[in-house]
Design a protein around this motif. Structure first.
Motif, PDB file in Angstrom:
ATOM      1  N   LEU A 284       0.828  -1.205   0.000  1.00  0.00           N
ATOM      2  CA  LEU A 284       0.000   0.000   0.000  1.00  0.00           C
ATOM      3  C   LEU A 284       0.859   1.251   0.000  1.00  0.00           C
ATOM      4  O   LEU A 284       0.481   2.279  -0.584  1.00  0.00           O
ATOM      5  CB  LEU A 284      -0.937  -0.014   1.214  1.00  0.00           C
ATOM      6  N   GLN A 285       2.024   1.197   0.658  1.00  0.00           N
ATOM      7  CA  GLN A 285       2.909   2.350   0.665  1.00  0.00           C
ATOM      8  C   GLN A 285       3.410   2.650  -0.738  1.00  0.00           C
ATOM      9  O   GLN A 285       3.449   3.811  -1.170  1.00  0.00           O
ATOM     10  CB  GLN A 285       4.090   2.099   1.599  1.00  0.00           C
ATOM     11  N   VAL A 317      -7.657   2.282   1.000  1.00  0.00           N
ATOM     12  CA  VAL A 317      -6.324   2.413   1.594  1.00  0.00           C
ATOM     13  C   VAL A 317      -6.391   3.227   2.874  1.00  0.00           C
ATOM     14  O   VAL A 317      -5.761   2.892   3.889  1.00  0.00           O
ATOM     15  CB  VAL A 317      -5.350   3.050   0.584  1.00  0.00           C
ATOM     16  N   ARG A 322      -1.996   3.603   8.907  1.00  0.00           N
ATOM     17  CA  ARG A 322      -0.827   3.987   8.105  1.00  0.00           C
ATOM     18  C   ARG A 322       0.403   3.123   8.408  1.00  0.00           C
ATOM     19  O   ARG A 322       1.197   2.830   7.510  1.00  0.00           O
ATOM     20  CB  ARG A 322      -0.501   5.465   8.349  1.00  0.00           C
ATOM     21  N   TRP A 325       0.809   0.120   6.100  1.00  0.00           N
ATOM     22  CA  TRP A 325       0.913   0.290   4.653  1.00  0.00           C
ATOM     23  C   TRP A 325       2.156  -0.397   4.077  1.00  0.00           C
ATOM     24  O   TRP A 325       2.132  -0.885   2.943  1.00  0.00           O
ATOM     25  CB  TRP A 325       0.948   1.778   4.291  1.00  0.00           C
TER      26      TRP A 325
END
Length: 396
Positions: A284-285, A317, A322, A325
């Motif tokens: 995801l990052q 997302v 976070r 990610w």
């Protein structure tokens, strides 16, 4: 105020992209999903404050503050139970008529029943719209009867105060909703009558829309009179309600025009062909850094070679913490293709709109034999409609 509507959860107006109410799931009743829009909390606490500090102390002096708070909490909660019963009556009758109902959403002005289609006959429309005010009237009569019993057998003042309030507010709800202003229940009854007379659903909707806008303007005028008469809060609320009614009436008609214009149009005509894709093994990052931060898109198809496997959106997302990610992949986060996020190129836009609403992604993939052909977003629909206007083609 309660409004029975085909679908206010996603509404396209003035050729702009949809506006989706931010809501959360509360539970399920009779198979209907019950959702609460965030705007509901504003009216909930406003009513609670009004009852606790104004209505109940003014009508029943001498009670303790704790009693007034308890009366306010019970009265407010039961009022919204009444609103829910109002909407359930719409939904139950709609389902009995063969109209699929996804659920009910409570919001600042009451509630909406989320259905996938409109009534198919004027008679069904008349009955489905009319059952709501009748339900509110029945609740008012029941609460009035309980108040009468309580007065005669000596129930506590607090109990009688709450039943009297519920009888009054539900009677007002029934009267207000029967006003012939679309999209109020009374406006839908009026549309059913006009539909029966003219034999034209679209023309009947236009007539009812004019009635709804006129009612909204009348309420705004009344609010202005209240405002200049020194009743500032009442005046502002009436202006707000009138503006909402007039806007909702026009928006409902525009929604009908949009759906009529799109009826019979295949998905291939509106899709953006062969959009950029991402691979399911991206973190995801990486997705955020390499795609979302450098593209204008809010979603990407996910593909393995020539086979599309799902769709990933920025909102999906954002739902992931976070700190995860770097470790969580697109495959673990995406909506898989099996979740009904794809359509065929020849599929009609009426079905496409329904799938967009059901998925709540505001976009669908266009596929053929597992291969990605294109993508359709709310923006694509808005631009297609705008192009029709630009070349001089009116909406149907």
């Amino acid at each position: 105020m309660c409004i029975f509507s085909q679908n206010l959860h996603v509404e396209v107006t003035n050729f702009q992209t949809e506006v989706t109410m931010q809501s959360f799931r509360l539970g399920s009743i009779f198979g209907f999903e019950i959702r609460v829009d965030l705007s509901w909390f504003l009216i909930f606490f406003l009513i609670l404050w009004t009852l606790t500090t104004g209505v109940f102390p003014g009508n029943y002096p001498g009670l303790t503050n704790a009693t007034y708070i308890a009366m306010g909490v019970v009265g407010t909660l039961l009022f919204f139970v009444s609103l829910l019963a109002h909407e359930l009556s719409h939904s139950l009758l709609a389902r009995a008529k063969g109209i699929p109902v996804e659920g009910i959403t409570l919001f600042i002005f009451g509630g909406v029943s989320r259905t996938r289609m409109e009534a198919e006959t004027p008679g069904d429309e008349f009955q489905i719209a009319g059952i709501g005010p009748l339900t509110s009237l029945a609740i008012a009569l029941l609460c009035g009867f309980l108040w009468w019993v309580g007065r005669n057998v000596g129930w506590a003042v607090a109990v009688n105060g709450v039943t009297a309030y519920l009888a009054t507010i539900n009677l007002m709800l029934a009267i207000f909703n029967i006003l012939p202003g679309f999209p109020l229940d009374g406006g839908r009854v009026f549309r059913a009558i006009a539909w029966k007379i003219t034999g034209n659903y679209k023309k009947a909707t236009r007539i009812a829309t004019i009635g709804g806008k006129l009612l909204g303007y009348a309420i705004i005028a009344l609010g202005l009179l209240q405002l200049f008469g020194g009743f500032v809060i009442n005046g502002l609320w009436l202006i707000f309600i009138g503006w909402f009614l007039a806007s909702a009436a026009e928006a409902s008609y525009q929604d009908l025009l949009i759906r009529s214009t799109l009826e019979g149009v295949p998905a291939r005509e509106l899709m953006t062909p062969y959009p950029e894709t991402v691979t399911p093994n991206l973190s995801l990052q990486q997705l955020v850094d390499e795609y979302f931060m450098h593209r204008r898109y809010h979603g990407f198809p996910v593909a393995e070679g020539d086979r599309v496997v799902g769709i990933i959106t920025l909102n999906r997302v954002k739902d992931i913490p976070r700190e995860q990610w770097a470790y969580q992949t697109v495959r673990e986060t995406m909506r898989p293709i099996e979740d009904g996020v794809s359509v065929r190129p020849e599929e009609k836009m009426s079905n496409v709109l329904q799938k967009m609403e059901e998925s709540q992604l505001r976009r669908v993939l266009v596929t053929k034999n597992g291969s990605l052909q294109g993508i359709i977003t709310a923006g694509d629909i808005a631009r297609w409609l705008q192009r029709r206007r630009d070349i001089g083609e009116e909406m149907a």
